[in-house]
Design a protein around this motif. Structure first.
Motif, PDB file in Angstrom:
ATOM      1  N   SER A 172      -1.231  -5.682 -29.202  1.00 50.73           N
ATOM      2  CA  SER A 172      -0.151  -6.668 -29.309  1.00 50.73           C
ATOM      3  C   SER A 172       1.201  -6.108 -28.886  1.00 50.73           C
ATOM      4  O   SER A 172       2.077  -6.854 -28.440  1.00 50.73           O
ATOM      5  CB  SER A 172      -0.068  -7.191 -30.748  1.00 50.73           C
ATOM      6  N   ASP A 173       1.392  -4.801 -29.036  1.00 56.33           N
ATOM      7  CA  ASP A 173       2.671  -4.209 -28.670  1.00 56.33           C
ATOM      8  C   ASP A 173       2.757  -3.830 -27.189  1.00 56.33           C
ATOM      9  O   ASP A 173       3.831  -3.476 -26.706  1.00 56.33           O
ATOM     10  CB  ASP A 173       2.920  -2.947 -29.506  1.00 56.33           C
ATOM     11  N   SER A 174       1.656  -3.900 -26.465  1.00 56.30           N
ATOM     12  CA  SER A 174       1.654  -3.548 -25.047  1.00 56.30           C
ATOM     13  C   SER A 174       2.180  -4.715 -24.214  1.00 56.30           C
ATOM     14  O   SER A 174       2.189  -5.863 -24.661  1.00 56.30           O
ATOM     15  CB  SER A 174       0.243  -3.167 -24.599  1.00 56.30           C
ATOM     16  N   LYS A 175       2.585  -4.420 -22.988  1.00 54.32           N
ATOM     17  CA  LYS A 175       3.165  -5.455 -22.134  1.00 54.32           C
ATOM     18  C   LYS A 175       3.005  -5.063 -20.672  1.00 54.32           C
ATOM     19  O   LYS A 175       2.689  -3.915 -20.335  1.00 54.32           O
ATOM     20  CB  LYS A 175       4.636  -5.670 -22.471  1.00 54.32           C
ATOM     21  N   PHE A 176       3.268  -6.049 -19.809  1.00 49.64           N
ATOM     22  CA  PHE A 176       3.248  -5.843 -18.359  1.00 49.64           C
ATOM     23  C   PHE A 176       4.677  -5.676 -17.848  1.00 49.64           C
ATOM     24  O   PHE A 176       5.586  -6.399 -18.282  1.00 49.64           O
ATOM     25  CB  PHE A 176       2.602  -7.036 -17.647  1.00 49.64           C
ATOM     26  N   LEU A 177       4.850  -4.736 -16.926  1.00 49.42           N
ATOM     27  CA  LEU A 177       6.139  -4.528 -16.266  1.00 49.42           C
ATOM     28  C   LEU A 177       5.992  -4.858 -14.786  1.00 49.42           C
ATOM     29  O   LEU A 177       4.946  -4.606 -14.185  1.00 49.42           O
ATOM     30  CB  LEU A 177       6.610  -3.079 -16.425  1.00 49.42           C
ATOM     31  N   PHE A 178       7.056  -5.407 -14.224  1.00 43.61           N
ATOM     32  CA  PHE A 178       7.107  -5.742 -12.801  1.00 43.61           C
ATOM     33  C   PHE A 178       7.979  -4.705 -12.112  1.00 43.61           C
ATOM     34  O   PHE A 178       9.177  -4.620 -12.349  1.00 43.61           O
ATOM     35  CB  PHE A 178       7.674  -7.155 -12.613  1.00 43.61           C
ATOM     36  N   ARG A 179       7.351  -3.892 -11.245  1.00 44.76           N
ATOM     37  CA  ARG A 179       8.032  -2.725 -10.704  1.00 44.76           C
ATOM     38  C   ARG A 179       7.480  -2.411  -9.314  1.00 44.76           C
ATOM     39  O   ARG A 179       6.364  -2.792  -8.980  1.00 44.76           O
ATOM     40  CB  ARG A 179       7.809  -1.531 -11.637  1.00 44.76           C
ATOM     41  N   LYS A 180       8.283  -1.710  -8.536  1.00 44.77           N
ATOM     42  CA  LYS A 180       7.828  -1.241  -7.232  1.00 44.77           C
ATOM     43  C   LYS A 180       7.123   0.105  -7.370  1.00 44.77           C
ATOM     44  O   LYS A 180       7.491   0.935  -8.205  1.00 44.77           O
ATOM     45  CB  LYS A 180       9.005  -1.108  -6.259  1.00 44.77           C
ATOM     46  N   ASN A 181       6.117   0.286  -6.516  1.00 46.08           N
ATOM     47  CA  ASN A 181       5.416   1.569  -6.462  1.00 46.08           C
ATOM     48  C   ASN A 181       5.075   1.835  -5.000  1.00 46.08           C
ATOM     49  O   ASN A 181       4.077   1.346  -4.477  1.00 46.08           O
ATOM     50  CB  ASN A 181       4.152   1.535  -7.318  1.00 46.08           C
ATOM     51  N   TYR A 182       5.912   2.632  -4.340  1.00 46.50           N
ATOM     52  CA  TYR A 182       5.725   2.918  -2.919  1.00 46.50           C
ATOM     53  C   TYR A 182       4.555   3.865  -2.669  1.00 46.50           C
ATOM     54  O   TYR A 182       4.058   3.937  -1.548  1.00 46.50           O
ATOM     55  CB  TYR A 182       7.002   3.522  -2.335  1.00 46.50           C
ATOM     56  N   ALA A 183       4.124   4.580  -3.699  1.00 50.36           N
ATOM     57  CA  ALA A 183       3.042   5.555  -3.526  1.00 50.36           C
ATOM     58  C   ALA A 183       1.670   4.968  -3.832  1.00 50.36           C
ATOM     59  O   ALA A 183       0.695   5.706  -3.921  1.00 50.36           O
ATOM     60  CB  ALA A 183       3.283   6.765  -4.423  1.00 50.36           C
ATOM     61  N   LYS A 184       1.583   3.653  -3.980  1.00 49.25           N
ATOM     62  CA  LYS A 184       0.321   3.044  -4.376  1.00 49.25           C
ATOM     63  C   LYS A 184      -0.793   3.321  -3.376  1.00 49.25           C
ATOM     64  O   LYS A 184      -1.927   3.609  -3.748  1.00 49.25           O
ATOM     65  CB  LYS A 184       0.524   1.531  -4.554  1.00 49.25           C
ATOM     66  N   TYR A 185      -0.477   3.229  -2.088  1.00 48.40           N
ATOM     67  CA  TYR A 185      -1.464   3.493  -1.029  1.00 48.40           C
ATOM     68  C   TYR A 185      -0.968   4.555  -0.052  1.00 48.40           C
ATOM     69  O   TYR A 185      -1.432   4.613   1.077  1.00 48.40           O
ATOM     70  CB  TYR A 185      -1.783   2.209  -0.273  1.00 48.40           C
ATOM     71  N   GLU A 186      -0.057   5.400  -0.493  1.00 48.97           N
ATOM     72  CA  GLU A 186       0.493   6.415   0.401  1.00 48.97           C
ATOM     73  C   GLU A 186      -0.564   7.440   0.806  1.00 48.97           C
ATOM     74  O   GLU A 186      -0.465   8.036   1.885  1.00 48.97           O
ATOM     75  CB  GLU A 186       1.671   7.105  -0.292  1.00 48.97           C
ATOM     76  N   PHE A 187      -1.579   7.644  -0.027  1.00 47.52           N
ATOM     77  CA  PHE A 187      -2.599   8.648   0.311  1.00 47.52           C
ATOM     78  C   PHE A 187      -3.432   8.219   1.505  1.00 47.52           C
ATOM     79  O   PHE A 187      -4.089   9.052   2.140  1.00 47.52           O
ATOM     80  CB  PHE A 187      -3.497   8.917  -0.894  1.00 47.52           C
ATOM     81  N   PHE A 188      -3.458   6.930   1.845  1.00 50.50           N
ATOM     82  CA  PHE A 188      -4.149   6.499   3.062  1.00 50.50           C
ATOM     83  C   PHE A 188      -3.349   6.871   4.311  1.00 50.50           C
ATOM     84  O   PHE A 188      -3.931   7.062   5.377  1.00 50.50           O
ATOM     85  CB  PHE A 188      -4.392   4.995   3.040  1.00 50.50           C
ATOM     86  N   ARG A 189      -2.038   6.985   4.198  1.00 48.44           N
ATOM     87  CA  ARG A 189      -1.192   7.321   5.346  1.00 48.44           C
ATOM     88  C   ARG A 189      -1.082   8.830   5.534  1.00 48.44           C
ATOM     89  O   ARG A 189      -1.091   9.314   6.670  1.00 48.44           O
ATOM     90  CB  ARG A 189       0.189   6.701   5.154  1.00 48.44           C
ATOM     91  N   ASN A 190      -0.946   9.554   4.435  1.00 43.54           N
ATOM     92  CA  ASN A 190      -0.799  11.009   4.504  1.00 43.54           C
ATOM     93  C   ASN A 190      -1.730  11.673   3.498  1.00 43.54           C
ATOM     94  O   ASN A 190      -1.292  12.171   2.446  1.00 43.54           O
ATOM     95  CB  ASN A 190       0.656  11.422   4.225  1.00 43.54           C
ATOM     96  N   PRO A 191      -3.024  11.674   3.759  1.00 43.84           N
ATOM     97  CA  PRO A 191      -3.958  12.223   2.758  1.00 43.84           C
ATOM     98  C   PRO A 191      -3.798  13.721   2.528  1.00 43.84           C
ATOM     99  O   PRO A 191      -4.072  14.207   1.427  1.00 43.84           O
ATOM    100  CB  PRO A 191      -5.335  11.874   3.333  1.00 43.84           C
ATOM    101  N   LEU A 192      -3.375  14.464   3.543  1.00 44.77           N
ATOM    102  CA  LEU A 192      -3.254  15.911   3.376  1.00 44.77           C
ATOM    103  C   LEU A 192      -2.167  16.281   2.374  1.00 44.77           C
ATOM    104  O   LEU A 192      -2.217  17.357   1.772  1.00 44.77           O
ATOM    105  CB  LEU A 192      -2.973  16.564   4.732  1.00 44.77           C
ATOM    106  N   ASN A 193      -1.171  15.399   2.181  1.00 38.89           N
ATOM    107  CA  ASN A 193      -0.127  15.676   1.198  1.00 38.89           C
ATOM    108  C   ASN A 193      -0.606  15.461  -0.230  1.00 38.89           C
ATOM    109  O   ASN A 193       0.024  15.945  -1.183  1.00 38.89           O
ATOM    110  CB  ASN A 193       1.095  14.795   1.460  1.00 38.89           C
TER     111      ASN A 193
END
Length: 578
Positions: free
Chosen positions: A221-242
């Protein structure tokens, strides 16, 4: 004639058979009803008014008897499990019908069978279009199946909340698209929903394919959803070696790091392959604040730790957690609460656990790169190709757009064309490159006009330099008077990718500003100092070598040129009010 009005007529079977024998010898021409002339007796004289049509009476009696006994037989069918026990006198009660008599349609059996198959709570509604029903030919309409909507409340970074009503099959990506539309913000496919647990001190970004209603059902009941940006969500597909250092990937060590970048991701996405992440992690002992350093292995079957050094032998491996029924979270409470050895904590939480800390697997990495590697590999091994499909959805949408199409444009903006009025007559600019340069030049017009008015002496009530010192406060990347720690927190929350930045007021110099920039998962700060020249205030990052009239001009320059910075400015750290 008195038999027709007798109430116990149907119980006197012998009288009924006697009447049948008496009336069967009569001809139809002899049965006259008052006011009716049989076609064969049109020329015969009328009988008295008290004559009764006995043939019609017999027909009615036959029909009534058939209906009664068919009902009785159906009742016996239902009470005796399908075995009909007909009465012993049934063969006496069914006279032979004449072909000229109408047959009685017996619908009682059909209706009773339908009532046995139909739930008691459903009304028997006749269906005017049975061919449109399922099963085919059903004479009763089935109840309308309506999908029940659910109420979800989403919070923004500034503490404001928005309530949305969504169906049960709505994914996290769909909810983000809905909030982007309602908040009138730019959709750059970086928005995400965050599952936030303040009591446990945990949070994670929902995957785009996850159903929001199902996730909400597993939250306390105390948990909630936040609306936020996350630029690293799929960054590993672009630069997997990093994201996957060679020393942590098992097959890279076996091949001396010769595996190409594309093959690295294919091993994670291909369900038939067996990728493995290995390295040291600190594990918090249950019920205690002490941590134990163990050598761990992350595979498709789960997370294991070795009971004997770095041994991979099955007899030395102990399962710590599986992947199917667990999710990986970032710990946001800091190292002091759990007495963690480093700041790079994360946690594996079973899906069924709501607020029990004893079921949590608290882990700690030695640096940010190794923590990112463990958490990214966990997502890839759990979801596999589904993550890649979610990543490709916005990429395919971008490929269908022209390179000069804005991400969000209204219908009125799409109907506009670029015009050139420099000559005596206006002309339409067909070249897209020329149109883009004209738009940039038009955007700088207000700066030229401001400088010209400053030289001539503007009668504006504002100070000549007041506009350039406050115009940046309207930008999404400017966050005012926030502390260095708060800037660090925002950069980490929105994904530590190269080029993620924000501007803020300086705490040490009230006239200066600070640029906070992320590069190679490290956060750096650069001070922007004001300098005055010919009575006008400029801003500079390199001690006056490159000067700008305002911070907007400075940000636009470093978005195109690296200059003295380690990388270009790419992603503004944004906080949107819902």
């Amino acid at each position: 004639m008195a038999l027709a009005g007798c109430p116990d007529y149907f119980l006197r079977h012998s009288n009924y058979q006697e009447n049948m024998d008496r009336t069967s010898s009569r001809r139809p021409e002899d049965l006259i009803v008052p006011g009716f002339q049989h076609p064969a007796n049109q020329n015969l004289p009328h009988h008295h008014d008290d004559d009764v049509d006995l043939e019609q009476l017999v027909n009615d009696m036959n029909s009534s008897m058939e209906s009664v006994y068919s009902t009785h037989a159906d009742t016996a069918l239902l009470l005796n499990n399908g075995h009909v026990h007909a009465p012993h006198h049934q063969h006496h009660m069914h006279p032979r019908l004449r072909h000229s008599q109408p047959m009685h349609i017996r619908a009682v059996r059909c209706l009773q069978e339908e009532q046995q198959l139909r739930p008691a709570s459903l009304p028997a509604i006749p269906n005017p279009f049975p061919e449109l029903c399922s099963p085919a030919g059903s004479p009763v309409l089935s109840p309308i199946q309506t999908s029940e909507n659910h109420i979800v409340k989403v919070w923004s970074e500034d503490g404001a909340g928005k309530v949305v009503e969504i169906p049960a099959d709505m994914t996290a990506r769909d909810v983000c698209q809905l909030l982007v539309y309602k908040s009138h913000c730019l959709d750059d496919n970086a928005w995400t929903l965050v599952e936030h647990h303040p009591i446990l001190g945990l949070e994670r970004c929902l995957e785009d394919h996850e159903l929001v209603v199902q996730v909400q059902a597993s939250m306390s009941s105390d948990s909630k959803f936040l609306f936020r940006k996350n630029y690293a969500k799929y960054e590993f597909f672009r630069n997997p070696l990093n994201f996957f250092p060679e020393q942590m990937v098992a097959w890279c060590q076996e091949s001396d790091g010769s595996i190409p970048q594309s093959q690295l991701l294919q091993n994670f996405l291909n369900s038939s392959s067996c990728p493995e992440i290995q390295g040291y992690l600190y594990l918090k002992e249950p019920g205690r604040k002490s941590w134990k350093k163990l050598y761990m292995f992350l595979r498709r079957s789960g997370l294991y730790y070795s009971t004997k050094g770095t041994s991979k032998e099955p007899r030395h491996l102990q399962l710590l957690s599986d992947l199917e029924d667990s999710n990986i979270f970032t710990i946001i409470t800091g190292r002091k609460l759990h007495n963690a050895p480093t700041d790079y904590q994360f946690c594996i939480k079973p899906s069924k656990v709501r607020s029990d800390c004893k079921e949590l697997k608290m882990l700690c990495a030695e640096d940010e790169q190794s923590r990112t590697c463990w958490m990214t590999a966990f997502r890839l091994l759990k979801y596999g190709i589904v993550l890649y499909q979610s990543y490709n959805v916005p990429q395919q949408r971008k490929s269908n757009l022209s390179p000069f199409t804005a991400p969000v444009r209204s219908v009125s903006e799409n109907s506009l064309v670029a015009m050139d009025f420099s000559g005596r007559t206006g002309r339409v600019i067909d070249n897209p490159v020329e149109a883009q340069s004209a738009a940039l030049e038009e955007g700088q017009t207000w700066r030229k006009r401001s400088q010209r008015m400053n030289v001539l002496g503007s009668p504006s009530p504002l100070h000549p330099s007041s506009l350039s010192t406050v115009i940046h406060r309207t930008q999404v990347w400017f966050h005012g008077r926030i502390m260095r720690e708060e800037a660090h927190k925002m950069i980490i929350q929105q994904g530590q990718v190269d080029g993620l930045f924000l501007l803020r007021d300086s705490q040490s110099n009230p006239k200066a500003f600070v640029l906070t920039l992320c590069h190679h998962q490290k956060i750096k700060h650069f001070q922007i100092l004001p300098c005055e020249e010919d009575g006008q205030v400029f801003f500079s990052l390199d001690d006056g070598t490159t000067k700008f009239t305002d911070l907007i001009h400075l940000v636009e320059f470093y978005q195109l040129n690296r200059g003295v910075l380690p990388c270009k400015l790419k992603h503004p750290c944004t906080a949107v009010a819902l």
